[in-house]
Design an enzyme around this catalytic site. Sequence first.
Site, PDB file in Angstrom:
ATOM      1  N   HIS A 153       1.022  -1.197   0.088  1.00  0.00           N
ATOM      2  CA  HIS A 153      -0.112   0.091  -0.085  1.00  0.00           C
ATOM      3  C   HIS A 153       1.008   1.272  -0.050  1.00  0.00           C
ATOM      4  O   HIS A 153       1.456   1.514   1.088  1.00  0.00           O
ATOM      5  CB  HIS A 153      -0.988   0.069   1.063  1.00  0.00           C
ATOM      6  CG  HIS A 153      -1.660   1.031   1.441  1.00  0.00           C
ATOM      7  ND1 HIS A 153      -1.863   1.800   2.473  1.00  0.00           N
ATOM      8  CD2 HIS A 153      -2.568   1.773   0.546  1.00  0.00           C
ATOM      9  CE1 HIS A 153      -2.843   2.663   2.509  1.00  0.00           C
ATOM     10  NE2 HIS A 153      -3.174   2.779   1.146  1.00  0.00           N
ATOM     11  N   ARG A 154       0.561   1.989  -0.789  1.00  0.00           N
ATOM     12  CA  ARG A 154       1.404   3.304  -1.208  1.00  0.00           C
ATOM     13  C   ARG A 154       2.873   3.017  -1.417  1.00  0.00           C
ATOM     14  O   ARG A 154       3.971   3.658  -0.688  1.00  0.00           O
ATOM     15  CB  ARG A 154       1.313   4.468  -0.194  1.00  0.00           C
ATOM     16  CG  ARG A 154      -0.131   4.802  -0.035  1.00  0.00           C
ATOM     17  CD  ARG A 154      -0.425   5.853   0.927  1.00  0.00           C
ATOM     18  NE  ARG A 154      -1.715   6.096   1.317  1.00  0.00           N
ATOM     19  CZ  ARG A 154      -2.140   6.573   2.212  1.00  0.00           C
ATOM     20  NH1 ARG A 154      -1.477   7.803   2.837  1.00  0.00           N
ATOM     21  NH2 ARG A 154      -3.657   6.678   2.838  1.00  0.00           N
ATOM     22  N   GLU A 199       0.773  -0.810  -4.953  1.00  0.00           N
ATOM     23  CA  GLU A 199      -0.218   0.076  -4.861  1.00  0.00           C
ATOM     24  C   GLU A 199       0.050   1.326  -4.916  1.00  0.00           C
ATOM     25  O   GLU A 199       0.988   1.761  -3.809  1.00  0.00           O
ATOM     26  CB  GLU A 199      -1.438  -0.091  -3.969  1.00  0.00           C
ATOM     27  CG  GLU A 199      -2.702   0.613  -4.230  1.00  0.00           C
ATOM     28  CD  GLU A 199      -2.993   1.931  -3.490  1.00  0.00           C
ATOM     29  OE1 GLU A 199      -3.775   2.689  -3.556  1.00  0.00           O
ATOM     30  OE2 GLU A 199      -2.007   2.433  -2.677  1.00  0.00           O
ATOM     31  N   ASP A 244      -0.588   6.028  -5.717  1.00  0.00           N
ATOM     32  CA  ASP A 244      -1.683   6.940  -6.036  1.00  0.00           C
ATOM     33  C   ASP A 244      -1.133   8.116  -6.967  1.00  0.00           C
ATOM     34  O   ASP A 244      -0.070   8.576  -6.737  1.00  0.00           O
ATOM     35  CB  ASP A 244      -1.919   7.803  -4.796  1.00  0.00           C
ATOM     36  CG  ASP A 244      -2.410   6.710  -3.529  1.00  0.00           C
ATOM     37  OD1 ASP A 244      -3.470   6.236  -3.669  1.00  0.00           O
ATOM     38  OD2 ASP A 244      -1.562   6.746  -2.749  1.00  0.00           O
ATOM     39  N   HIS A 250      -0.247  10.784  -2.657  1.00  0.00           N
ATOM     40  CA  HIS A 250      -1.591  10.369  -2.165  1.00  0.00           C
ATOM     41  C   HIS A 250      -2.366  11.548  -2.066  1.00  0.00           C
ATOM     42  O   HIS A 250      -3.626  11.660  -2.257  1.00  0.00           O
ATOM     43  CB  HIS A 250      -1.284   9.684  -0.772  1.00  0.00           C
ATOM     44  CG  HIS A 250      -2.521   9.250  -0.239  1.00  0.00           C
ATOM     45  ND1 HIS A 250      -3.178   9.963   0.792  1.00  0.00           N
ATOM     46  CD2 HIS A 250      -3.464   8.127  -0.286  1.00  0.00           C
ATOM     47  CE1 HIS A 250      -4.403   9.363   1.062  1.00  0.00           C
ATOM     48  NE2 HIS A 250      -4.568   8.616   0.621  1.00  0.00           N
ATOM     49  N   GLU A 295      -3.902   4.163  -8.405  1.00  0.00           N
ATOM     50  CA  GLU A 295      -5.170   4.581  -7.829  1.00  0.00           C
ATOM     51  C   GLU A 295      -5.109   6.108  -8.404  1.00  0.00           C
ATOM     52  O   GLU A 295      -4.464   6.556  -8.036  1.00  0.00           O
ATOM     53  CB  GLU A 295      -5.272   4.492  -6.346  1.00  0.00           C
ATOM     54  CG  GLU A 295      -6.543   5.249  -5.762  1.00  0.00           C
ATOM     55  CD  GLU A 295      -6.818   5.410  -4.349  1.00  0.00           C
ATOM     56  OE1 GLU A 295      -6.155   4.893  -3.599  1.00  0.00           O
ATOM     57  OE2 GLU A 295      -7.828   6.156  -4.151  1.00  0.00           O
ATOM     58  N   LYS A 312      -6.471   9.610  -8.052  1.00  0.00           N
ATOM     59  CA  LYS A 312      -7.158  10.307  -6.909  1.00  0.00           C
ATOM     60  C   LYS A 312      -7.843  11.577  -7.624  1.00  0.00           C
ATOM     61  O   LYS A 312      -7.078  12.594  -8.567  1.00  0.00           O
ATOM     62  CB  LYS A 312      -6.089  11.079  -6.078  1.00  0.00           C
ATOM     63  CG  LYS A 312      -5.486   9.635  -5.010  1.00  0.00           C
ATOM     64  CD  LYS A 312      -6.282   9.562  -4.191  1.00  0.00           C
ATOM     65  CE  LYS A 312      -5.923   8.632  -3.063  1.00  0.00           C
ATOM     66  NZ  LYS A 312      -6.757   7.775  -2.237  1.00  0.00           N
ATOM     67  N   ASP A 324       0.048  -2.259   4.446  1.00  0.00           N
ATOM     68  CA  ASP A 324       1.123  -1.241   4.558  1.00  0.00           C
ATOM     69  C   ASP A 324       2.438  -2.100   4.818  1.00  0.00           C
ATOM     70  O   ASP A 324       3.551  -1.496   4.703  1.00  0.00           O
ATOM     71  CB  ASP A 324       0.939  -0.526   5.804  1.00  0.00           C
ATOM     72  CG  ASP A 324      -0.211   0.641   5.521  1.00  0.00           C
ATOM     73  OD1 ASP A 324      -0.111   1.099   4.426  1.00  0.00           O
ATOM     74  OD2 ASP A 324      -0.831   0.993   6.514  1.00  0.00           O
TER      75      ASP A 324
HETATM   76  O1  G3P Z   1      -6.231   1.246  -2.782  1.00  0.00           O
HETATM   77  C1  G3P Z   1      -6.363   0.932  -1.297  1.00  0.00           C
HETATM   78  C2  G3P Z   1      -6.294   2.273  -0.512  1.00  0.00           C
HETATM   79  O2  G3P Z   1      -4.825   2.717  -1.235  1.00  0.00           O
HETATM   80  C3  G3P Z   1      -7.380   3.422  -0.808  1.00  0.00           C
HETATM   81  O3  G3P Z   1      -7.184   4.398   0.421  1.00  0.00           O
HETATM   82  O4  G3P Z   1      -6.538   6.712   1.043  1.00  0.00           O
HETATM   83  O5  G3P Z   1      -4.887   4.833   1.264  1.00  0.00           O
HETATM   84  O6  G3P Z   1      -5.620   5.731  -0.911  1.00  0.00           O
HETATM   85  P1  G3P Z   1      -5.891   5.596   0.390  1.00  0.00           P
HETATM   86 CA    CA Z   2      -4.318   4.553  -2.460  1.00  0.00          CA
END
Ligand code: G3P
Ligand code: CA
Length: 235
Positions: free
Chosen positions: A6-7, A33, A35, A48, A108, A110, A228
Amino acid sequence: MYIYAHRGGRAGGPENTMAAFTNALACGADGIELDVQLTKDGHVVICHDYKINRTSDGCGLLKNLTLSELKEFDFGAWYDPRFKGQKLLTLAEYLEWHITTPLLLNIEIKNGPVIYPGIEELVIRLVERYHLVDRVIISSFYHPSLLQVKKLNSTIKTGVLFEGRPIHICRLAQDVCADYLHPFWQNLDSNFAEAARANRIGINTYTVNDQDDFDLVCSIGVDAIITDCPEKFIR
Ligand code: G3P
Ligand code: CA
């Protein structure tokens, strides 16, 4: 089941930076993943928040700063002084590295509160240019972007991000011709998973960080988790 960082894996480095991405690869994550948003001069960049205040030594909205202005800021030291020197990455810069790895990728988009008209096409053209269509899922909480992605390239996989537990889960995906649902893990249940499976819709759930939570989503059955701390769940 795939494990996405994540990120880039926020436990292993400053989010959405090359330090985090390389750490995730070294840990054995299956995918990344990240953003994306747009700069003032129309570059797709990896960040993000719509402001750079939290994750850099600068401040302001991405949409009001050019890429060269953004490159002046440090995106690592806020996390730990050891990471001083990390720069904001363009998606193109990231993809240059990504193609040298076997990693999967969840981009992702945004959109909101700042809306970036045309970001979908810019992202898709980059994915195509790097021949990554088969390794990428594009997700968003802003579902019109997902519809736009499919209009531009129907072969790119998409995932519907959402919170809460809708009555008609599959409709969320069907409305935008998406391949996956991307729910918050706490909103998953067996009926949810059965409905998705019956409609050939995959499930990638976020953000699973604890062993108990991981065991729960495994018992329900998902295609991937977004975490994470990928190193915790890689066998
Ligand atoms: O893709 C899952 C997650 O990344 C979504 O929430 O706020 O961390 O981008 P966020
Ligand atoms: Ca994300």
